[in-house]
Design an enzyme around this catalytic site. Structure first.
Site, mmCIF file in Angstrom:
data_model
loop_
_atom_site.group_PDB
_atom_site.id
_atom_site.type_symbol
_atom_site.label_atom_id
_atom_site.label_comp_id
_atom_site.label_asym_id
_atom_site.label_seq_id
_atom_site.Cartn_x
_atom_site.Cartn_y
_atom_site.Cartn_z
ATOM 1 N N ASN A 148 -1.545 4.423 -8.475
ATOM 2 C CA ASN A 148 -1.048 3.347 -7.901
ATOM 3 C C ASN A 148 -0.791 3.593 -6.424
ATOM 4 O O ASN A 148 0.289 4.290 -6.225
ATOM 5 C CB ASN A 148 0.275 2.826 -8.506
ATOM 6 C CG ASN A 148 0.827 1.578 -8.265
ATOM 7 O OD1 ASN A 148 0.363 0.891 -6.915
ATOM 8 N ND2 ASN A 148 1.887 1.069 -8.832
ATOM 9 N N ARG A 164 0.792 2.087 -4.305
ATOM 10 C CA ARG A 164 2.096 1.482 -4.061
ATOM 11 C C ARG A 164 3.209 2.457 -4.276
ATOM 12 O O ARG A 164 4.359 2.383 -4.029
ATOM 13 C CB ARG A 164 2.440 0.245 -4.277
ATOM 14 C CG ARG A 164 1.339 -0.706 -3.754
ATOM 15 C CD ARG A 164 1.728 -2.346 -4.004
ATOM 16 N NE ARG A 164 3.076 -2.687 -3.522
ATOM 17 C CZ ARG A 164 3.825 -3.788 -3.900
ATOM 18 N NH1 ARG A 164 3.384 -4.375 -4.753
ATOM 19 N NH2 ARG A 164 4.790 -3.960 -3.232
ATOM 20 N N CYS A 165 2.870 3.545 -5.218
ATOM 21 C CA CYS A 165 3.830 4.349 -5.646
ATOM 22 C C CYS A 165 4.136 5.668 -5.022
ATOM 23 O O CYS A 165 2.878 6.419 -4.879
ATOM 24 C CB CYS A 165 3.477 4.533 -7.339
ATOM 25 S SG CYS A 165 4.507 6.180 -8.090
ATOM 26 N N SER A 166 5.107 6.036 -4.522
ATOM 27 C CA SER A 166 5.092 7.361 -3.622
ATOM 28 C C SER A 166 4.728 8.544 -4.499
ATOM 29 O O SER A 166 4.391 9.343 -3.980
ATOM 30 C CB SER A 166 6.852 7.346 -3.045
ATOM 31 O OG SER A 166 7.522 7.575 -4.082
#
Length: 116
Positions: free
Chosen positions: A9, A11-13
């Site tokens: 993903n 958008r996930c750090s």
């Protein structure tokens, strides 16, 4: 050298950190953006087997959707939980990295080094 697959993903750090770590390790990477291309139930069941986890362990229980769908209901079967995750991939813990039929969740990202 076999491919290293990451269910990612962007958008996930933690997912981004894990992908960067795989790139640093010069892995041949297959990126699966699972929010755009959710796994099919059979695929997720296989991933769970490779992770040596039960479906409930892979659920993101802090997601609002988890509560909305009442997935905390203990009477739900493994198959129902798998179906819920495939229909709502946001509920799947991330990132998942698979190499040579072994899988691990990249939390912390360095955990993936165990299967490379």
């Amino acid at each position: 050298m076999s491919k290293t697959r990451i269910y990612h993903n962007p958008r996930c750090s933690k997912s981004r950190e894990t992908l960067a770590l795989l790139e640093d390790q010069q892995q041949d990477i297959e990126i699966v953006e699972y929010l755009k291309t959710p796994p099919k139930p059979e695929e997720l069941a296989n991933i769970l087997q490779q992770l040596n986890m039960q479906p409930r362990q892979l659920l993101r229980s802090k997601e609002i959707l988890y509560k909305e769908l009442q997935l905390d209901n203990e009477s739900l079967s493994d198959q129902q939980l798998i179906q819920a995750m495939c229909a709502n991939p946001k509920l799947i813990e991330r990132p998942i990295v698979i190499k040579n039929n072994q899988a691990i969740i990249g939390r912390p990202p360095e955990a993936v080094l165990n299967i490379l």
